[in-house]
Each structure stands twice: as C-alpha cells, then as structure tokens.
Design a protein around this motif. Sequence first.
Motif, PDB file in Angstrom:
ATOM      1  N   SER A   1       0.841  -1.187   0.000  1.00 31.11           N
ATOM      2  CA  SER A   1       0.000   0.000   0.000  1.00 31.11           C
ATOM      3  C   SER A   1       0.879   1.241   0.000  1.00 31.11           C
ATOM      4  O   SER A   1       2.050   1.199   0.359  1.00 31.11           O
ATOM      5  CB  SER A   1      -0.932  -0.005   1.212  1.00 31.11           C
ATOM      6  OG  SER A   1      -0.166   0.003   2.393  1.00 31.11           O
ATOM      7  N   CYS A   2       0.280   2.350  -0.387  1.00 32.69           N
ATOM      8  CA  CYS A   2       0.981   3.626  -0.458  1.00 32.69           C
ATOM      9  C   CYS A   2       1.211   4.128   0.966  1.00 32.69           C
ATOM     10  O   CYS A   2       0.287   4.184   1.779  1.00 32.69           O
ATOM     11  CB  CYS A   2       0.153   4.615  -1.254  1.00 32.69           C
ATOM     12  SG  CYS A   2       0.870   6.258  -1.344  1.00 32.69           S
ATOM     13  N   SER A   3       2.442   4.512   1.270  1.00 33.16           N
ATOM     14  CA  SER A   3       2.733   5.004   2.611  1.00 33.16           C
ATOM     15  C   SER A   3       2.274   6.449   2.791  1.00 33.16           C
ATOM     16  O   SER A   3       2.205   6.943   3.907  1.00 33.16           O
ATOM     17  CB  SER A   3       4.235   4.890   2.896  1.00 33.16           C
ATOM     18  OG  SER A   3       4.960   5.654   1.966  1.00 33.16           O
ATOM     19  N   THR A   4       1.935   7.129   1.693  1.00 34.08           N
ATOM     20  CA  THR A   4       1.480   8.508   1.784  1.00 34.08           C
ATOM     21  C   THR A   4      -0.017   8.585   2.076  1.00 34.08           C
ATOM     22  O   THR A   4      -0.446   9.223   3.024  1.00 34.08           O
ATOM     23  CB  THR A   4       1.793   9.268   0.475  1.00 34.08           C
ATOM     24  OG1 THR A   4       3.177   9.123   0.193  1.00 34.08           O
ATOM     25  CG2 THR A   4       1.453  10.739   0.598  1.00 34.08           C
TER      26      THR A   4
ATOM     27  N   CYS B   1      -3.744   0.397  -4.223  1.00 33.71           N
ATOM     28  CA  CYS B   1      -3.652   0.257  -5.681  1.00 33.71           C
ATOM     29  C   CYS B   1      -2.381   0.872  -6.248  1.00 33.71           C
ATOM     30  O   CYS B   1      -2.119   0.751  -7.437  1.00 33.71           O
ATOM     31  CB  CYS B   1      -4.881   0.861  -6.340  1.00 33.71           C
ATOM     32  SG  CYS B   1      -5.111   2.600  -5.933  1.00 33.71           S
ATOM     33  N   HIS B   2      -1.585   1.534  -5.469  1.00 33.66           N
ATOM     34  CA  HIS B   2      -0.339   2.135  -5.969  1.00 33.66           C
ATOM     35  C   HIS B   2       0.648   2.264  -4.811  1.00 33.66           C
ATOM     36  O   HIS B   2       0.331   1.950  -3.678  1.00 33.66           O
ATOM     37  CB  HIS B   2      -0.609   3.496  -6.625  1.00 33.66           C
ATOM     38  CG  HIS B   2      -1.189   4.516  -5.680  1.00 33.66           C
ATOM     39  ND1 HIS B   2      -2.531   4.640  -5.457  1.00 33.66           N
ATOM     40  CD2 HIS B   2      -0.585   5.422  -4.878  1.00 33.66           C
ATOM     41  CE1 HIS B   2      -2.746   5.592  -4.569  1.00 33.66           C
ATOM     42  NE2 HIS B   2      -1.572   6.091  -4.201  1.00 33.66           N
TER      43      HIS B   2
ATOM     44  N   ARG C   1       4.066   4.803  -3.048  1.00 37.12           N
ATOM     45  CA  ARG C   1       4.329   6.197  -2.714  1.00 37.12           C
ATOM     46  C   ARG C   1       4.846   6.987  -3.917  1.00 37.12           C
ATOM     47  O   ARG C   1       4.522   8.153  -4.106  1.00 37.12           O
ATOM     48  CB  ARG C   1       5.338   6.259  -1.573  1.00 37.12           C
ATOM     49  CG  ARG C   1       5.656   7.674  -1.122  1.00 37.12           C
ATOM     50  CD  ARG C   1       6.571   7.678   0.053  1.00 37.12           C
ATOM     51  NE  ARG C   1       7.703   6.802  -0.173  1.00 37.12           N
ATOM     52  CZ  ARG C   1       8.922   7.029   0.232  1.00 37.12           C
ATOM     53  NH1 ARG C   1       9.190   8.106   0.923  1.00 37.12           N
ATOM     54  NH2 ARG C   1       9.890   6.201  -0.009  1.00 37.12           N
ATOM     55  N   ARG C   2       5.670   6.348  -4.767  1.00 35.61           N
ATOM     56  CA  ARG C   2       6.246   7.060  -5.913  1.00 35.61           C
ATOM     57  C   ARG C   2       5.198   7.501  -6.926  1.00 35.61           C
ATOM     58  O   ARG C   2       5.314   8.546  -7.536  1.00 35.61           O
ATOM     59  CB  ARG C   2       7.267   6.153  -6.597  1.00 35.61           C
ATOM     60  CG  ARG C   2       8.660   6.634  -6.333  1.00 35.61           C
ATOM     61  CD  ARG C   2       9.740   5.789  -6.905  1.00 35.61           C
ATOM     62  NE  ARG C   2       9.576   5.350  -8.255  1.00 35.61           N
ATOM     63  CZ  ARG C   2      10.108   4.239  -8.750  1.00 35.61           C
ATOM     64  NH1 ARG C   2      10.814   3.475  -7.988  1.00 35.61           N
ATOM     65  NH2 ARG C   2       9.919   3.899  -9.990  1.00 35.61           N
ATOM     66  N   SER C   3       4.175   6.663  -7.129  1.00 30.49           N
ATOM     67  CA  SER C   3       3.164   6.995  -8.120  1.00 30.49           C
ATOM     68  C   SER C   3       1.914   7.624  -7.504  1.00 30.49           C
ATOM     69  O   SER C   3       0.891   7.745  -8.170  1.00 30.49           O
ATOM     70  CB  SER C   3       2.784   5.740  -8.906  1.00 30.49           C
ATOM     71  OG  SER C   3       2.252   4.776  -8.038  1.00 30.49           O
ATOM     72  N   SER C   4       1.972   8.032  -6.246  1.00 33.24           N
ATOM     73  CA  SER C   4       0.819   8.579  -5.552  1.00 33.24           C
ATOM     74  C   SER C   4       0.527   9.995  -6.047  1.00 33.24           C
ATOM     75  O   SER C   4       1.416  10.826  -6.174  1.00 33.24           O
ATOM     76  CB  SER C   4       1.077   8.601  -4.045  1.00 33.24           C
ATOM     77  OG  SER C   4      -0.030   9.172  -3.391  1.00 33.24           O
TER      78      SER C   4
END
Length: 185
Positions: A164-167, A172-173, A175-178
């Motif tokens: 999961s996105c840490s942001t 679905c994505h 942190r880089r593609s958030s």
Amino acid sequence: MTKVYKQTDFDMLKSKVEQFNVWIKEYLELAGYEKWARVVETSDYVHTVNDEDTMFIVFLKTKTCTCMRFQMEEILCSHIWVVLKNEHLVPDPFCSEYYKPKMLLTTYNILIYPLSDRNYWKILDHIENDIVRPSEFKRQPKRPQKKLCDEVYNELYGKKSKNSCSTCGNKCHNRRSSRNGPRVT
C-alpha cells in the motif's frame, strides 16, 4: 582490495594504500581485514571461498568442495570455478571424464543395427496375446479445478497482502506513483 583473491595481491594493494594515505591503512587494520576479505588462500591446493554468509573449502588436489555438489554430480561447482579462474587454471583436468567429447564419441562407437521387418520379430506368446486397453479415466476438455491443498498452500506461503501507499494508504499504488495528499490519521 575486497575483490582480491590472493594474499600477494592483497599485500601489494595494501602497500599502495599506505603510500597514498597512512591513515586509511591504519583504519583498515583496526577494522580487521578478515571481516571483509573475499578469499583467503591457504596453499596451492586448498582454498577458502566466501559465498554470501557461508565459507566453502575447495581442495584442488583431491577435486572436492565442501558444498558436496562437485562430488555428487561431478560437474564443477561455482566455488571451484572461482578458484580456477583466479589461479588461471584450465578446467579440463577437474571435469569428469563422462562429460568430455572423447567419452561421448566412445558412446556412439558401437554399431546399432536397424530392426528387421515386423513379420520376422520373435515375440513371446504371453506378450503377444496380452491386450493393451486404454485407461478408463477420460480427461475433461476444460482446465482442471484447483484442489483444496493448493488453497491451503497459498494461505500459508502465498502473498499475504498487497503493498500500500505510505502517503495516502491506498493499496492500488505505491508512494512514488501517488497523486493523493498525505493521509489524515
């Protein structure tokens, strides 16, 4: 210095470091060369090879390695290849005779005669009278369903969850593609 395999090469590089900067040489001596040395040569026939966290001993004279792969398969293992490469030795004397071209040629040296016509074959009666029937099981044309044991295996050893996105916390994505802002907690 970490990629050197012979003690003589290591000593030569150590003297070059001392000429360049004495402080670096003293620092490396305090840290201990044995902690990051790659291969320590013990003699002309016995070598130690570090492979990640494990140390293997290669005996060139007896053609053995402590990983036991060479003794079992009679094919050179990666540890023996490292020693042969650094010693600039030819691998042929260390390979088994079974894998050399000469042995392959002797395998096909025997004449193979083609079979005569089937009418002239001598077949035993109990074999000739035996009737071979097809199997009773017929496979279905579609793909077979997964078995229960596969599901249990996937539960135990399969992927547990998606990253999961840490942001923002979405699965679905990353942190880089958030494109979302930081999550509110």
